[in-house]
Structure formats: C-alpha cells, structure tokens
Design a protein around this motif. Sequence first.
Motif, short mmCIF file in Angstrom:
data_model
loop_
_atom_site.label_atom_id
_atom_site.label_comp_id
_atom_site.label_asym_id
_atom_site.label_seq_id
_atom_site.Cartn_x
_atom_site.Cartn_y
_atom_site.Cartn_z
N PRO A 64 -3.91 19.13 -7.35
CA PRO A 64 -4.39 17.74 -6.80
C PRO A 64 -3.14 17.32 -5.82
O PRO A 64 -2.20 16.97 -6.54
CB PRO A 64 -4.69 16.85 -7.83
N VAL A 65 -3.37 16.85 -4.60
CA VAL A 65 -2.52 16.13 -3.84
C VAL A 65 -2.47 15.01 -3.74
O VAL A 65 -3.60 14.50 -3.16
CB VAL A 65 -2.25 17.13 -2.41
N LEU A 66 -1.68 14.37 -4.39
CA LEU A 66 -1.53 12.67 -4.43
C LEU A 66 -0.74 12.29 -2.92
O LEU A 66 0.45 12.79 -3.20
CB LEU A 66 -1.20 12.23 -5.72
N LEU A 67 -0.91 11.39 -2.45
CA LEU A 67 -0.14 10.84 -1.36
C LEU A 67 -0.35 9.13 -1.31
O LEU A 67 -1.33 8.83 -1.76
CB LEU A 67 -0.45 11.31 0.12
N LEU A 68 0.70 8.38 -0.81
CA LEU A 68 0.54 7.23 -0.73
C LEU A 68 -0.30 6.83 0.63
O LEU A 68 -0.27 7.50 1.36
CB LEU A 68 2.10 6.42 -0.24
N PRO A 69 -1.14 5.64 0.33
CA PRO A 69 -2.01 5.17 1.30
C PRO A 69 -1.33 4.94 2.88
O PRO A 69 -0.05 4.71 2.74
CB PRO A 69 -2.63 3.82 0.65
#
Length: 183
Positions: A72-77
């Motif tokens: 899962p690729v989590l990124l900042l908004p």
Amino acid sequence: MARTAFPGAALAALGLFAGAVAAAAAPEPVARVVAPIDWQAAGRARADAAQAEAVLAPLRASATGLSRVRLPVLLLPAEGDWGAPRFHGRDTTYAALYAPARAKLGLFGSGTQLVAPADLKLEHAGGAFESIGDGADYSFTRFGAAYTLRITCDEPLKDKRCTDPQYLTEAARALLLVAGAAQ
C-alpha cells in the motif's frame, strides 16, 4: 593402495563431520521476507478518487516505479507545508521525498520484514518516535507493511518539527492510501 585411500577417506569423513558440527553450531541468520499485506483492509482504507487524484496528479510525469509497487502506497495529502514529493518505487519498497521549508521529509515504505532467530532480539518496535541527531524518525506499520517518516531540519535543535513528536505524528495520521496493489 588400499592404505593410501583409507587415510584420504578418513580425512574426508572427518572433514564432513567437522563441517556438519560447524553448521549445527553456526548461528541462524536474520532473514528478510515479504510481509503478509492485508489487502482487504487496505482496500477499505483507500483514499477517495478526488483525494487520490490530487495527490497523484503532480507525480504522474516524474514518479518512477509507482505502478510496480506491491505494498500500500501512503502519501501525504496535497494540502500541507510539504509540497509535492519526488517518488521512487520498486517491488516491495518506495520512497517519497518532500521539501517543506528549511527541512527535508522522507516517507519510506517497505513490504518486507526481518525475521530473527529465536536467540536474537530485535530492539526497535514499530510505532516509535526517535531523535536521529539532525532530525527524527517516526516508524509504524499499517496493513502489514512498515513505514518510516524521517525529517531532517536546517536547525534540528530549534525546529520543533525535529524535536517534538507532534509534527510527524500528525503527518502519519494525514497519510492517504493512493496506490499499490498485490501482483
């Protein structure tokens, strides 16, 4: 001739025995294995299409390997003081590098984990804030994958982003699941 063959065979057998004893006494190595990802939970947590597009749109031209990441690729908004990241991903790892004012912020994801032998204790637990001299790390797990937010500051002793866990804790809470798939 039988006599000359016997000492060679005895030495060979002794060598095999010594090798087996050494192998039995050798410590078991630490192994890196692919982590079991909870893709069902990740699917439920995926950012809505508009949020994901706002985060991914600035990356489309420059992201390397985004479509090949198997975690899962989590990124900042998109909104925040960090700006758009540079992204590099491959298989079970990725890095997103941000440049907030007077600091550098990295988000590192890994879909592997270390498995230690029974007699070795790994010291670092997930979910920890740790000062690293010129900044700080905040490590955590989600969906079975491991993530680290790392900030380094121009003035690490004066900049609260590097001394107070609040900045990285809030950044971790703000992360959006925008990409990544089982392959």
